[in-house]
Enzyme design. Structure first.
Site, short mmCIF file in Angstrom:
data_model
loop_
_atom_site.label_atom_id
_atom_site.label_comp_id
_atom_site.label_asym_id
_atom_site.label_seq_id
_atom_site.Cartn_x
_atom_site.Cartn_y
_atom_site.Cartn_z
N ILE A 1 44.94 6.79 11.33
CA ILE A 1 44.01 6.14 12.27
C ILE A 1 44.09 4.63 12.12
N GLU B 1 44.08 -1.16 2.02
CA GLU B 1 44.45 0.20 1.60
C GLU B 1 44.28 0.34 0.09
N SER C 1 38.51 4.05 8.19
CA SER C 1 39.34 5.24 8.45
C SER C 1 39.94 5.67 7.12
N VAL C 2 39.15 6.38 6.34
CA VAL C 2 39.54 6.75 4.97
C VAL C 2 39.61 8.27 4.83
N GLY C 3 40.02 8.95 5.89
CA GLY C 3 40.15 10.40 5.84
C GLY C 3 38.96 11.11 6.46
N ARG C 4 39.02 12.43 6.46
CA ARG C 4 37.99 13.23 7.13
C ARG C 4 37.53 14.36 6.23
N HIS D 1 74.37 12.66 27.50
CA HIS D 1 74.73 11.24 27.31
C HIS D 1 74.35 10.46 28.55
P1 FAD Z 1 37.58 19.63 15.94
O1 FAD Z 1 38.48 19.06 16.95
O2 FAD Z 1 36.89 18.71 15.01
O3 FAD Z 1 36.51 20.50 16.72
C1 FAD Z 1 35.48 21.16 16.09
C2 FAD Z 1 34.33 21.31 17.07
O4 FAD Z 1 33.36 22.18 16.50
C3 FAD Z 1 33.61 19.99 17.36
O5 FAD Z 1 33.56 19.76 18.74
C4 FAD Z 1 32.21 20.20 16.77
O6 FAD Z 1 31.19 19.60 17.56
C5 FAD Z 1 32.08 21.71 16.80
N1 FAD Z 1 31.15 22.22 15.79
C6 FAD Z 1 31.14 21.92 14.47
N2 FAD Z 1 30.20 22.66 13.84
C7 FAD Z 1 29.62 23.43 14.79
C8 FAD Z 1 28.60 24.40 14.75
N3 FAD Z 1 28.02 24.76 13.60
N4 FAD Z 1 28.21 24.98 15.91
C9 FAD Z 1 28.81 24.64 17.07
N5 FAD Z 1 29.81 23.74 17.16
C10 FAD Z 1 30.21 23.15 16.03
N6 FAD Z 1 45.93 15.31 15.62
C11 FAD Z 1 47.15 15.46 16.18
O7 FAD Z 1 47.75 16.53 16.03
N7 FAD Z 1 47.72 14.47 16.92
C12 FAD Z 1 47.12 13.29 17.14
O8 FAD Z 1 47.65 12.40 17.82
C13 FAD Z 1 45.84 13.08 16.55
N8 FAD Z 1 45.18 11.92 16.74
C14 FAD Z 1 43.94 11.75 16.20
C15 FAD Z 1 43.30 10.54 16.39
C16 FAD Z 1 42.06 10.33 15.84
C17 FAD Z 1 41.37 9.00 16.07
C18 FAD Z 1 41.42 11.37 15.11
C19 FAD Z 1 40.04 11.18 14.55
C20 FAD Z 1 42.05 12.59 14.91
C21 FAD Z 1 43.32 12.79 15.46
N9 FAD Z 1 44.02 13.97 15.26
C22 FAD Z 1 45.27 14.13 15.79
C23 FAD Z 1 43.44 15.09 14.48
C24 FAD Z 1 42.84 16.13 15.44
O9 FAD Z 1 41.88 15.51 16.26
C25 FAD Z 1 42.24 17.27 14.65
O10 FAD Z 1 43.21 17.80 13.77
C26 FAD Z 1 41.77 18.38 15.58
O11 FAD Z 1 40.82 17.91 16.50
C27 FAD Z 1 41.17 19.53 14.75
O12 FAD Z 1 40.78 20.55 15.61
P2 FAD Z 1 39.63 21.57 15.19
O13 FAD Z 1 39.48 22.49 16.34
O14 FAD Z 1 39.91 22.14 13.87
O15 FAD Z 1 38.33 20.68 15.01
P1 NAI Z 2 44.40 9.36 6.41
O1 NAI Z 2 44.25 10.36 5.34
O2 NAI Z 2 45.58 9.39 7.28
O3 NAI Z 2 44.36 7.90 5.78
C1 NAI Z 2 43.29 7.43 5.02
C2 NAI Z 2 43.77 6.25 4.22
O4 NAI Z 2 42.65 5.63 3.65
C3 NAI Z 2 44.69 6.67 3.08
O5 NAI Z 2 45.84 5.87 3.08
C4 NAI Z 2 43.83 6.45 1.83
O6 NAI Z 2 44.57 6.11 0.70
C5 NAI Z 2 42.95 5.31 2.30
N1 NAI Z 2 41.69 5.20 1.58
C6 NAI Z 2 40.87 6.19 1.15
N2 NAI Z 2 39.78 5.68 0.55
C7 NAI Z 2 39.91 4.33 0.61
C8 NAI Z 2 39.10 3.25 0.17
N3 NAI Z 2 37.96 3.46 -0.47
N4 NAI Z 2 39.54 2.00 0.41
C9 NAI Z 2 40.70 1.76 1.05
N5 NAI Z 2 41.52 2.76 1.49
C10 NAI Z 2 41.12 4.01 1.28
O7 NAI Z 2 43.03 9.44 7.22
P2 NAI Z 2 42.59 8.81 8.60
O8 NAI Z 2 43.49 7.70 9.00
O9 NAI Z 2 41.13 8.57 8.47
O10 NAI Z 2 42.82 10.01 9.60
C11 NAI Z 2 42.22 11.27 9.34
C12 NAI Z 2 43.12 12.37 9.74
O11 NAI Z 2 43.14 12.50 11.16
C13 NAI Z 2 44.58 12.18 9.36
O12 NAI Z 2 44.83 12.57 8.04
C14 NAI Z 2 45.26 13.08 10.32
O13 NAI Z 2 45.21 14.39 9.80
C15 NAI Z 2 44.40 12.98 11.55
N6 NAI Z 2 45.02 12.05 12.50
C16 NAI Z 2 46.22 12.37 13.02
C17 NAI Z 2 46.86 11.52 13.89
C18 NAI Z 2 48.19 11.89 14.40
O14 NAI Z 2 48.59 13.02 14.23
N7 NAI Z 2 48.92 10.98 15.03
C19 NAI Z 2 46.25 10.26 14.32
C20 NAI Z 2 44.98 10.01 13.68
C21 NAI Z 2 44.40 10.89 12.82
#
Ligand code: FAD
Ligand code: NAI
Length: 475
Positions: free
Chosen positions: A194, A213, A279-282, A454
């Protein structure tokens, strides 16, 4: 009133959940999907598509595209003899376009639910009781019974202690996708996916971007050669200020913006910025799910514990997507959703975790599948490698986009492809050939013998396969 009863109930309407629901309905099960979030819906109705469609994959890619056009108009077209004077960005229009795409896609899923006869239940879902014959889920105060439950509740941004996210000055992904103006100075904590994607968006639009980072290595999950090239391009060519090994000590929001104090080694530093993205993970969404009411087991990281087929410890309770182990990627969750629906139907559903592609949508894009060179080395696997730059490709030269390379790793004895790593234009599309190859256990020789059109960028993949055998034709 008798409780509603379904064969399959999916909790969560993101990519993992909505796909599981559609596939289950296609297989003939009476299916419902529970979703609680309205995101930014103007009518306050719940929206399908989860993080991915509402505040993740789709909106971020829309902004990446807009900002890339802007950057090209300012810097990229000159080499083609095109000069564009007075290039300006209207952030409100850009964000509105992004919002329209989100609305179109999220309402499209409601349409797909209707078409496939999936019932949408609005509200928070949680386990309240039941067992193997039928589980009881409370949805906004109403009891719903289901033989099979698929947990697809996804993930939420991880927050840092003492760093209050208000999505105005200090933002997670949702706020960072909805800025109303280009910040002059943008700070980002976390140089992960992110941080790099959204940092790129606002950098291209004119912000000074500093990314802090914690880890000493940049993009540690990527192949080291890719990470090295990406570091060079992002920091030297594009001017992203990425600082590694940063230990954040305090974050304060004030009237003038945000102040971040941090240490690198013994040195104390301060970053003043107008906005900050954290943006430090999820973290997995399991709170309030009623896991304890039924004994649903979580793993050491708070995710629903599942086996390789996404089965939980409870009979007929499954979990897919970000809420379970594995990469947090939309396509991985979708594939698991299909697998589970098919397993419920007694079919041989499967998800090949060894062939899940990763893509980072920066420019150049980064994409990979399979093992990195450092993973093969530490596992003691003997391999051969080929690497070809885009600069040796006619199409890339024509496009004026020659940064980066394709790298292929193949087993030294069997020649089976073990990993493919790309940094370069359209890497997100090019990686598909490598995924197909790995899915079908192809060798580098197989790719070398396939006719590639090509002039296309895909010829770099072809040349790289030839390079594994030390016989490239154009390099
Ligand atoms: P989610 O998409 O999180 O959906 C879960 C849903 O469940 C949510 O809508 C939530 O409201 C609902 N929910 C939760 N608890 C309950 C409950 N108890 N009752 C009812 N509803 C509930 N991944 C990629 O592959 N490619 C990308 O380019 C990419 N870009 C990203 C960019 C950003 C900024 C972010 C944050 C993530 C990105 N990801 C990307 C990751 C991707 O969004 C997630 O991996 C994906 O959305 C996960 O799908 P999911 O269905 O597991 O969960
Ligand atoms: P991430 O795991 O990709 O990166 C988080 C970064 O934050 C890491 O490099 C980590 O070392 C660093 N970090 C953690 N704690 C910290 C701290 N206290 N201070 C400074 N740095 C710190 O997580 P991000 O970017 O939040 O994205 C979450 C997830 O969403 C990704 O892991 C990915 O699974 C998904 N995603 C996927 C995308 C894609 O497929 N193109 C785009 C965006 C998100």
């Amino acid at each position: 009133m008798a409780a509603k009863h379904f064969d399959v109930l999916v909790i969560g309407g993101g990519p993992g959940g909505y796909i599981a629901a559609i596939r289950a309905a296609q297989l003939g099960f009476s299916t419902a999907c529970v979703e609680s979030e309205a995101y930014d819906d103007p009518k306050g109705e719940v929206r399908l598509g989860g993080t991915c469609l509402n505040v993740g994959c789709i909106p971020s890619k829309a902004l990446l595209q807009s900002s890339e056009h802007f950057d090209n108009a300012r810097h990229g077209f000159v080499m083609h003899g095109i000069t564009v004077d007075d290039v300006r960005i209207d952030v409100k229009t850009m964000v509105k376009r992004k919002d329209n795409i989100v609305t179109q896609l999220t309402s499209g899923i409601k349409g797909l639910f209707k078409k496939n006869k999936v019932t949408l239940l609005s509200g928070h879902g949680k386990f309240t009781g039941g067992g193997e014959d039928a589980w009881e889920i409370d949805v906004a105060g109403e009891a719903v019974m289901a033989k099979h439950v698929i947990v697809a509740t996804g993930s939420s941004p991880r927050h840092l202690n003492g760093v209050p996210v208000d999505n105005k000055l200090i933002c997670d992904n949702a706020g960072a996708l909805a800025f109303d103006a280009v910040p002059k100075r943008l700070g980002v904590i976390g140089a992960g996916v992110i941080g790099l994607e959204l940092g790129s968006v606002w950098k291209r639009l004119g912000a000074e971007v500093t990314i802090l980072e914690a880890m000493p290595d940049f993009l540690a999950a990527a192949d080291a050669a890719i990470a090295k090239e990406a570091w060079k391009v992002f920091t030297q060519k594009q001017g992203l200020d990425i600082q590694l090994d940063a230990n954040i000590t305090s974050v304060k929001a004030g009237k003038k913006g945000v102040t971040v104090d941090y240490e690198i080694g013994d040195e104390n530093r301060t970053l003043e910025c107008d906005r900050l993205i954290v943006s430090v993970g999820r973290v997995p969404n399991t709170e309030g799910l009623g896991c304890e009411a039924v004994g649903l087991k979580l793993d050491d990281r708070g995710r629903v514990a599942v086996d390789e087929h996404c089965r939980s410890n409870l009979p007929n309770v499954w979990a897919v997507g970000d809420v379970v182990r594995g990469p947090m990627l939309a396509h991985k969750g979708m594939e698991e959703g299909v697998m589970v629906a098919e397993l419920i139907a007694g079919q041989a559903g499967h998800c090949n975790y060894d062939a899940v592609p990763w893509v980072i949508y920066t420019h150049p894009e980064i994409a990979w599948v399979g093992k990195t060179e450092q993973q093969l080395k530490s596992a003691g696997i003997e391999y051969r490698t080929g690497q070809i730059p885009f600069a040796a490709n006619g199409r890339a030269l024509g496009q004026g986009d020659t940064t980066g390379f394709v790298k292929m790793l193949a087993d030294a004895k069997t020649d089976r492809i073990l990993g493919v790593h790309i940094i370069g234009t359209n890497a997100s599309e090019l990686i598909s050939e490598a995924v197909v190859a790995m899915e079908f256990h192809a060798s580098s020789e197989d790719i070398a013998r396939i006719v590639h059109a090509h002039p296309t960028l895909s010829e770099v993949m072809h040349e790289t396969a030839l390079a594994v055998d030390k016989r490239p034709l154009h390099f």
